[in-house]
Design a protein around this motif. Structure first.
Motif, PDB file in Angstrom:
ATOM      1  N   GLU A 100      27.168  41.564  24.777  1.00 43.36           N
ATOM      2  CA  GLU A 100      28.161  41.922  23.767  1.00 43.36           C
ATOM      3  C   GLU A 100      27.696  41.513  22.368  1.00 43.36           C
ATOM      4  OE1 GLU A 100      32.938  41.752  23.934  1.00 43.36           O
ATOM      5  OE2 GLU A 100      31.969  39.783  23.688  1.00 43.36           O
ATOM      6  N   LEU A 103      25.225  44.169  21.166  1.00 45.39           N
ATOM      7  CA  LEU A 103      25.927  45.380  20.732  1.00 45.39           C
ATOM      8  C   LEU A 103      26.640  45.162  19.405  1.00 45.39           C
ATOM      9  CD1 LEU A 103      27.492  46.627  24.105  1.00 45.39           C
ATOM     10  CD2 LEU A 103      25.504  47.552  22.897  1.00 45.39           C
ATOM     11  N   CYS A 107      25.408  47.645  16.729  1.00 44.52           N
ATOM     12  CA  CYS A 107      26.396  48.706  16.480  1.00 44.52           C
ATOM     13  C   CYS A 107      27.647  48.104  15.860  1.00 44.52           C
ATOM     14  CB  CYS A 107      26.732  49.437  17.770  1.00 44.52           C
ATOM     15  SG  CYS A 107      25.299  50.067  18.656  1.00 44.52           S
ATOM     16  N   ASP A 109      29.614  49.225  13.649  1.00 39.53           N
ATOM     17  CA  ASP A 109      30.704  50.173  13.402  1.00 39.53           C
ATOM     18  C   ASP A 109      31.537  50.392  14.660  1.00 39.53           C
ATOM     19  OD1 ASP A 109      29.820  50.455  10.819  1.00 39.53           O
ATOM     20  OD2 ASP A 109      28.540  52.185  11.303  1.00 39.53           O
ATOM     21  N   THR A 110      30.873  50.374  15.824  1.00 38.08           N
ATOM     22  CA  THR A 110      31.575  50.632  17.076  1.00 38.08           C
ATOM     23  C   THR A 110      32.202  49.359  17.640  1.00 38.08           C
ATOM     24  OG1 THR A 110      29.982  52.375  17.552  1.00 38.08           O
ATOM     25  CG2 THR A 110      31.352  51.598  19.388  1.00 38.08           C
ATOM     26  N   PHE A 111      31.443  48.265  17.634  1.00 41.28           N
ATOM     27  CA  PHE A 111      31.915  46.984  18.175  1.00 41.28           C
ATOM     28  C   PHE A 111      32.210  46.049  17.010  1.00 41.28           C
ATOM     29  CE2 PHE A 111      29.556  48.882  21.610  1.00 41.28           C
ATOM     30  CZ  PHE A 111      30.319  48.595  22.723  1.00 41.28           C
ATOM     31  N   LYS A 112      33.491  45.984  16.654  1.00 35.40           N
ATOM     32  CA  LYS A 112      33.888  45.191  15.492  1.00 35.40           C
ATOM     33  C   LYS A 112      34.306  43.767  15.841  1.00 35.40           C
ATOM     34  CE  LYS A 112      35.402  49.297  12.982  1.00 35.40           C
ATOM     35  NZ  LYS A 112      36.516  49.966  12.255  1.00 35.40           N
TER      36      LYS A 112
END
Length: 433
Positions: A100, A103, A107, A109-112
């Motif tokens: 996690e 990620l 990423c 933008d996807t995983f805030k």
């Protein structure tokens, strides 16, 4: 073979018994006393008196110096397996957290947010509160059941000492009350020996069902090997083998009544008044001793105890990986601290069940309870107190030529008995009276 070896080592089977030897005078140099016994109860000690943890583990997991597979299966293997499972779960949590984080960095933008880490952080206080609040009930039931079983064994020892004391009382009444002139009569000595034999047989029958050296003894062995019963007495006991102790109690009462008729009215009346109460108490405590190990808590209690402990163990397996989870980015996938924590937590719960099994029922254990020294000590005491007045009179100050030799012999015998009896007892410490 094992039973025969135990018989050879037992002081019960090493004792020489005969009416001729019993009727000898105390200053007779050829008299043979009952075999010397070790301390009646061997206490556990190591070093300066502390019980070694290795001694405890050996008594739980070893049987005849080999690993007890049942104990290992029921205690060690489930704990190891559950600890490995919990450690694997902890590794999955670490793997998931690391993945996690990757990620989250790659990423954004996807995983805030770190969903798994936040979930574990919220779950940790709840899991801690749940485990701490729940553990009281299974631990309370474990302690209560352990206290019940240990108390039952303590009652067993009380009954054993009470029976032993009452047997001594019978010997004191028969051997100490009459005058020396009366006690030296051949007819009195013959009847005294019969009482001596019957009391010892009754004492052995108390422990016959769970003594390693006595459980294989048949009634005919009391006639041929132990020389404690005559054939007609063995036949009478054998007709009511299910109630052998009760038959022997009645036979002893008849034998003592027959003995009391040899004495003057004062001595005979005193003995006949005291004997029935003592014999009834012996019979009652013998029955209570044998009933101790068929008494238990309700099956529902034991089943509930096992279920609650199992639920607590499941909470430990699931909860410890969460409680011990670290948010450090350098956390290793291997979680040995979780394995150790879960293993010792579960082992501390399963170990009492091993203790329960050991204390549950001595009749079912092939090892049994070694009470040979207790029986031998009682026989030796009866041999001495029932013959306490059987000494030849000394008519002059020079005494006879053997008197000094007999005195030295008796002193050496007493020292040897003390040495053997105290061989396994820490001097001045636990176990010494």
């Amino acid at each position: 073979m094992a039973a025969a070896k135990k018989r050879e080592m037992s002081p019960i089977f090493q004792t020489f018994r005969s009416e001729t030897n019993f009727r000898k005078s105390n200053d007779d140099p050829t008299i043979k006393y009952p075999s010397l016994n070790e301390t009646e109860y061997v206490t556990m000690y190591q070093g300066e008196g502390s019980i070694s943890i290795f001694t405890v583990l050996q008594s739980m997991f070893l049987r005849n110096n080999t690993m007890d597979s049942a104990a290992a299966r029921n205690a060690l293997f489930p704990c190891i397996g559950s600890a490995l499972l919990s450690s694997s779960f902890a590794s999955l949590l670490v793997k998931g957290s690391n993945f996690e984080r990757i990620l989250f960095k790659e990423c954004p933008d996807t995983f805030k947010t770190l969903y798994l880490e936040n979930f574990i952080e919220k779950l940790q206080p709840l899991m801690k509160e749940t485990i701490n609040g729940y553990k009281f009930l299974p631990l309370f039931l474990l302690i209560a059941y352990m206290a019940f079983l240990v108390g039952r064994w303590r009652k067993f020892m009380e009954c054993a000492h009470f029976i032993q004391g009452k047997n001594h009382n019978l010997g004191l009444l028969c051997g100490g009350l009459p005058t020396p002139a009366l006690s030296m009569k051949p007819s009195v000595q013959k009847k005294m020996y019969r009482v001596y034999r019957l009391i010892n047989v009754l004492h052995m029958l108390h422990y016959r069902s769970f003594s390693p050296s006595l459980r294989t003894v048949e009634l005919e062995d009391f006639v041929t090997t132990l020389n404690l019963l005559e054939e007609d007495e063995a036949i009478a006991v054998g007709l009511f083998e299910g109630k052998a102790r009760e038959v022997l109690v009645a036979t002893i009462q008849v034998a003592i009544k027959d003995l009391a008729e040899e004495f003057d009215d004062a001595y005979g009346i005193t003995i006949q008044r005291q004997i029935p109460g003592s014999l009834c108490q012996i019979r009652g405590y013998s029955a209570e001793m044998h009933d101790l190990f068929i008494r238990d808590n309700p099956n529902e209690y034991i089943a509930s105890l096992g279920l609650l402990v199992w639920i607590y163990g499941a909470m430990v397996v699931i909860g410890f990986p969460i409680l011990l989870h670290s948010r450090s980015e350098t956390s290793n996938c291997l979680q040995p601290e979780v394995f150790l924590a879960v293993f010792f937590a579960l082992f501390s719960l399963s170990f009492p069940f091993l203790l329960f099994k050991k204390l549950q029922n001595p009749f079912a254990e092939h090892i049994g309870i070694n009470v040979d020294s207790l029986i031998a000590s009682t026989e030796l005491t009866l041999f001495q107190i029932m013959r306490i007045q059987w000494s030849n009179p000394v008519n002059n100050m020079n005494m006879n030529s053997n008197h000094s030799d007999n005195f030295r012999k008796s002193m050496n015998w007493a020292k040897e008995r003390e040495r053997k009896a105290m061989a396994k007892t820490l001097r001045g410490g636990f176990g010494e009276l």
